[in-house]
Design a protein around this motif. Structure first.
Motif, PDB file in Angstrom:
ATOM      1  N   ILE A  12      51.502  38.368  48.559  1.00  0.00           N
ATOM      2  CA  ILE A  12      51.963  38.420  47.173  1.00  0.00           C
ATOM      3  C   ILE A  12      50.823  38.907  46.294  1.00  0.00           C
ATOM      4  CG2 ILE A  12      52.816  37.059  45.214  1.00  0.00           C
ATOM      5  CD1 ILE A  12      53.882  35.040  47.357  1.00  0.00           C
ATOM      6  N   ASP A  13      51.077  39.978  45.565  1.00  0.00           N
ATOM      7  CA  ASP A  13      50.131  40.479  44.578  1.00  0.00           C
ATOM      8  C   ASP A  13      50.430  39.729  43.275  1.00  0.00           C
ATOM      9  OD1 ASP A  13      48.662  41.847  42.706  1.00  0.00           O
ATOM     10  OD2 ASP A  13      49.673  43.776  42.991  1.00  0.00           O
ATOM     11  N   PHE A 223      38.518  24.284  43.016  1.00  0.00           N
ATOM     12  CA  PHE A 223      39.957  24.441  42.821  1.00  0.00           C
ATOM     13  C   PHE A 223      40.729  24.107  44.099  1.00  0.00           C
ATOM     14  CE2 PHE A 223      38.273  26.587  39.266  1.00  0.00           C
ATOM     15  CZ  PHE A 223      39.279  26.890  38.357  1.00  0.00           C
ATOM     16  N   GLY A 224      40.102  24.388  45.235  1.00  0.00           N
ATOM     17  CA  GLY A 224      40.816  24.299  46.505  1.00  0.00           C
ATOM     18  C   GLY A 224      41.547  25.597  46.758  1.00  0.00           C
ATOM     19  N   PRO A 225      41.750  25.977  48.012  1.00  0.00           N
ATOM     20  CA  PRO A 225      42.370  27.267  48.324  1.00  0.00           C
ATOM     21  C   PRO A 225      43.794  27.397  47.815  1.00  0.00           C
ATOM     22  CG  PRO A 225      42.181  25.914  50.293  1.00  0.00           C
ATOM     23  CD  PRO A 225      41.387  25.228  49.224  1.00  0.00           C
ATOM     24  N   HIS A 226      44.487  26.296  47.570  1.00  0.00           N
ATOM     25  CA  HIS A 226      45.883  26.373  47.173  1.00  0.00           C
ATOM     26  C   HIS A 226      46.074  26.538  45.674  1.00  0.00           C
ATOM     27  CE1 HIS A 226      47.040  25.703  51.264  1.00  0.00           C
ATOM     28  NE2 HIS A 226      46.281  24.626  51.318  1.00  0.00           N
ATOM     29  N   ARG A 227      44.960  26.725  44.949  1.00  0.00           N
ATOM     30  CA  ARG A 227      45.077  27.059  43.529  1.00  0.00           C
ATOM     31  C   ARG A 227      44.274  28.321  43.190  1.00  0.00           C
ATOM     32  NH1 ARG A 227      42.925  23.250  40.615  1.00  0.00           N
ATOM     33  NH2 ARG A 227      42.427  21.830  42.320  1.00  0.00           N
ATOM     34  N   LEU A 228      44.133  29.172  44.197  1.00  0.00           N
ATOM     35  CA  LEU A 228      43.518  30.485  44.022  1.00  0.00           C
ATOM     36  C   LEU A 228      44.517  31.544  44.462  1.00  0.00           C
ATOM     37  CD1 LEU A 228      40.012  29.762  45.630  1.00  0.00           C
ATOM     38  CD2 LEU A 228      40.611  29.640  43.195  1.00  0.00           C
ATOM     39  N   VAL A 229      44.720  32.554  43.626  1.00  0.00           N
ATOM     40  CA  VAL A 229      45.659  33.630  43.967  1.00  0.00           C
ATOM     41  C   VAL A 229      44.972  34.976  43.758  1.00  0.00           C
ATOM     42  CG1 VAL A 229      47.701  32.250  43.429  1.00  0.00           C
ATOM     43  CG2 VAL A 229      46.683  33.650  41.628  1.00  0.00           C
ATOM     44  N   TRP A 230      45.338  35.950  44.574  1.00  0.00           N
ATOM     45  CA  TRP A 230      44.741  37.286  44.485  1.00  0.00           C
ATOM     46  C   TRP A 230      45.684  38.219  43.728  1.00  0.00           C
ATOM     47  CZ3 TRP A 230      46.573  42.018  46.225  1.00  0.00           C
ATOM     48  CH2 TRP A 230      45.668  43.093  46.126  1.00  0.00           C
ATOM     49  N   GLY A 231      45.102  39.108  42.926  1.00  0.00           N
ATOM     50  CA  GLY A 231      45.909  40.115  42.243  1.00  0.00           C
ATOM     51  C   GLY A 231      45.253  41.476  42.290  1.00  0.00           C
ATOM     52  N   SER A 232      46.064  42.516  42.361  1.00  0.00           N
ATOM     53  CA  SER A 232      45.538  43.891  42.407  1.00  0.00           C
ATOM     54  C   SER A 232      45.104  44.385  41.029  1.00  0.00           C
ATOM     55  CB  SER A 232      46.607  44.844  42.958  1.00  0.00           C
ATOM     56  OG  SER A 232      47.661  45.007  42.011  1.00  0.00           O
ATOM     57  N   ASP A 233      45.755  43.890  39.971  1.00  0.00           N
ATOM     58  CA  ASP A 233      45.530  44.355  38.598  1.00  0.00           C
ATOM     59  C   ASP A 233      45.932  45.826  38.447  1.00  0.00           C
ATOM     60  OD1 ASP A 233      44.790  43.991  35.916  1.00  0.00           O
ATOM     61  OD2 ASP A 233      42.717  44.588  36.267  1.00  0.00           O
ATOM     62  N   TRP A 234      46.827  46.291  39.334  1.00  0.00           N
ATOM     63  CA  TRP A 234      47.328  47.674  39.226  1.00  0.00           C
ATOM     64  C   TRP A 234      48.034  47.865  37.893  1.00  0.00           C
ATOM     65  CZ3 TRP A 234      52.171  50.121  38.872  1.00  0.00           C
ATOM     66  CH2 TRP A 234      52.163  51.492  39.159  1.00  0.00           C
ATOM     67  N   PRO A 235      47.912  49.015  37.228  1.00  0.00           N
ATOM     68  CA  PRO A 235      47.190  50.232  37.617  1.00  0.00           C
ATOM     69  C   PRO A 235      45.760  50.294  37.063  1.00  0.00           C
ATOM     70  CG  PRO A 235      48.527  50.728  35.729  1.00  0.00           C
ATOM     71  CD  PRO A 235      48.754  49.270  36.024  1.00  0.00           C
ATOM     72  N   HIS A 236      45.116  49.128  36.909  1.00  0.00           N
ATOM     73  CA  HIS A 236      43.678  49.070  36.622  1.00  0.00           C
ATOM     74  C   HIS A 236      43.342  49.715  35.274  1.00  0.00           C
ATOM     75  CE1 HIS A 236      44.222  48.448  40.870  1.00  0.00           C
ATOM     76  NE2 HIS A 236      44.571  49.703  41.016  1.00  0.00           N
ATOM     77  N   THR A 237      44.087  49.340  34.239  1.00  0.00           N
ATOM     78  CA  THR A 237      43.941  49.952  32.917  1.00  0.00           C
ATOM     79  C   THR A 237      42.489  49.919  32.443  1.00  0.00           C
ATOM     80  OG1 THR A 237      44.537  47.833  31.906  1.00  0.00           O
ATOM     81  CG2 THR A 237      46.301  49.432  32.201  1.00  0.00           C
ATOM     82  N   GLN A 238      42.079  51.028  31.854  1.00  0.00           N
ATOM     83  CA  GLN A 238      40.723  51.316  31.387  1.00  0.00           C
ATOM     84  C   GLN A 238      39.749  51.623  32.528  1.00  0.00           C
ATOM     85  OE1 GLN A 238      39.311  48.862  28.002  1.00  0.00           O
ATOM     86  NE2 GLN A 238      41.245  47.758  28.138  1.00  0.00           N
ATOM     87  N   LYS A 262      42.278  33.538  53.145  1.00  0.00           N
ATOM     88  CA  LYS A 262      43.015  34.756  52.811  1.00  0.00           C
ATOM     89  C   LYS A 262      44.520  34.494  52.815  1.00  0.00           C
ATOM     90  CE  LYS A 262      43.167  39.703  53.817  1.00  0.00           C
ATOM     91  NZ  LYS A 262      42.681  40.789  54.695  1.00  0.00           N
ATOM     92  N   HIS A 263      44.989  33.697  53.768  1.00  0.00           N
ATOM     93  CA  HIS A 263      46.412  33.367  53.816  1.00  0.00           C
ATOM     94  C   HIS A 263      46.804  32.527  52.606  1.00  0.00           C
ATOM     95  CE1 HIS A 263      50.165  31.455  55.418  1.00  0.00           C
ATOM     96  NE2 HIS A 263      50.346  32.697  55.787  1.00  0.00           N
ATOM     97  N   ALA A 264      45.927  31.627  52.196  1.00  0.00           N
ATOM     98  CA  ALA A 264      46.195  30.830  50.997  1.00  0.00           C
ATOM     99  C   ALA A 264      46.257  31.722  49.761  1.00  0.00           C
ATOM    100  CB  ALA A 264      45.115  29.757  50.826  1.00  0.00           C
ATOM    101  N   LEU A 265      45.303  32.642  49.629  1.00  0.00           N
ATOM    102  CA  LEU A 265      45.243  33.545  48.477  1.00  0.00           C
ATOM    103  C   LEU A 265      46.479  34.431  48.364  1.00  0.00           C
ATOM    104  CD1 LEU A 265      41.597  35.019  48.615  1.00  0.00           C
ATOM    105  CD2 LEU A 265      42.550  33.669  46.742  1.00  0.00           C
ATOM    106  N   LEU A 266      46.927  34.935  49.500  1.00  0.00           N
ATOM    107  CA  LEU A 266      47.980  35.953  49.507  1.00  0.00           C
ATOM    108  C   LEU A 266      49.383  35.398  49.711  1.00  0.00           C
ATOM    109  CD1 LEU A 266      46.284  38.811  51.562  1.00  0.00           C
ATOM    110  CD2 LEU A 266      46.666  38.724  49.106  1.00  0.00           C
ATOM    111  N   VAL A 267      49.507  34.202  50.272  1.00  0.00           N
ATOM    112  CA  VAL A 267      50.838  33.682  50.605  1.00  0.00           C
ATOM    113  C   VAL A 267      51.077  32.278  50.041  1.00  0.00           C
ATOM    114  CG1 VAL A 267      52.451  33.103  52.459  1.00  0.00           C
ATOM    115  CG2 VAL A 267      50.954  35.104  52.698  1.00  0.00           C
ATOM    116  N   GLU A 268      50.318  31.320  50.501  1.00  0.00           N
ATOM    117  CA  GLU A 268      50.656  29.922  50.198  1.00  0.00           C
ATOM    118  C   GLU A 268      50.534  29.588  48.715  1.00  0.00           C
ATOM    119  OE1 GLU A 268      48.434  27.338  52.805  1.00  0.00           O
ATOM    120  OE2 GLU A 268      48.719  28.732  54.477  1.00  0.00           O
ATOM    121  N   ALA A 269      49.384  29.894  48.104  1.00  0.00           N
ATOM    122  CA  ALA A 269      49.174  29.530  46.701  1.00  0.00           C
ATOM    123  C   ALA A 269      50.126  30.292  45.767  1.00  0.00           C
ATOM    124  CB  ALA A 269      47.717  29.750  46.306  1.00  0.00           C
TER     125      ALA A 269
END
Length: 276
Positions: A12-13, A223-238, A262-269
């Motif tokens: 999940i982005d 925070f623990g891994p289950h309260r961290l999420v990854w985002g692309s920030d697409w389309p990277h304005t500026q 990585k699984h927590a960042l991208l899926v679980e959280a």
């Protein structure tokens, strides 16, 4: 309509934007796009990089006109969630309609703005509605101001999400004003952090990456891994001229996360926070 059949979550982005340069832009804005960032382009990026779902965040230059974002949610309701920008006197009917479309939060982009006092009674009904809907409030502000804002918001009982590592200055280290305090606030169990926008951390590419690695270790402990999420920030304005989706995927890999993190960042959280 795009294909909206339910698909397994491979990643999940948690932070991206869609817009068209033809849309009416907010009068007060820090940025004016000269290109389109369409839903079709975004979904193609997700597919190319093995990601299955995404969270669309209203860009600041569109103000409180969320129609383009809501139209995107209608096209891929199983695959997308939304975070909107609203006036504080928005009606409960409008909020309920947005919730049915997959909106799960409100963004307060306070970059370049006078600091607000959320203890003022005029905010009570607004945050009360968000708490009842179980939406989160996403804060975008430099690190030194975030701890105070977080403390003002905690009594409302809402989930709080911090944008882009809390927008610290990578050149100042992890003990800079506000950031160390922000790490401590992670222990509250009520705050999530978006591990995103590494290129927005004010240093060189190497400084930004080194800071992101060091801070991620601290964030995981607090925070623990289950309260961290990854985002692309697409389309990277500026930053469009030197950052692309490939860039941020490479930066994610360069963080050298363990497989469980990585699984927590991208899926679980993000599955839990954004209610996929």
């Amino acid at each position: 309509m795009l294909d909206t059949c339910s698909k397994p979550i491979t990643g999940i982005d948690a932070h991206a934007h869609v817009f068209s340069r033809e849309l009416k832009l907010a009068t007060a804005r820090r940025y004016t796009p000269d290109y389109d960032a369409t839903l079709a382009q975004y979904l193609e990026h997700l597919q190319t990089h093995g990601l299955s779902h995404g969270v669309l965040v209203q860009p600041s230059f569109l103000g409180t006109d969320n129609r383009y974002l809501l139209a995107a949610l209608r096209q891929a309701p199983e695959q997308l969630r939304g975070v909107v920008v609203l006036e504080r006197d928005v009606s409960r009917t409008v909020l309920d309609d947005m919730a049915r479309l997959g909106v799960v939060g409100v963004r307060l982009n306070l970059m370049g703005k006078a600091l607000l006092d959320f203890r003022d009674a005029v905010w009570r009904d607004f945050f009360g509605h968000l708490a009842e809907l179980d939406w989160h409030v996403e804060l975008h502000r430099h690190a030194e101001d975030l701890p105070g804002l977080i403390r003002q918001l905690m009594p409302f009982g809402i989930k709080l999400v911090i944008d882009h590592f809390g927008r610290p200055d990578a050149r100042l280290g992890t003990d800079q004003p506000g950031f160390a305090e922000l790490i401590e606030l992670g222990l509250s169990g009520r705050v999530w952090m978006k591990v995103s926008g590494i290129y927005r951390l004010a240093g060189t590419d190497q400084q930004n990456l080194e800071f992101a690695r060091a801070s991620l270790s601290l964030l995981e402990q607090s925070f623990g891994p289950h309260r961290l999420v990854w985002g692309s920030d697409w389309p990277h304005t500026q930053h469009e001229k030197n950052v692309g989706f490939d860039t941020v995927i490479s930066q994610l890999q360069a963080l050298q996360c363990s497989a469980p993190l990585k699984h927590a960042l991208l899926v679980e959280a993000p599955r839990s926070l954004f209610r996929f």
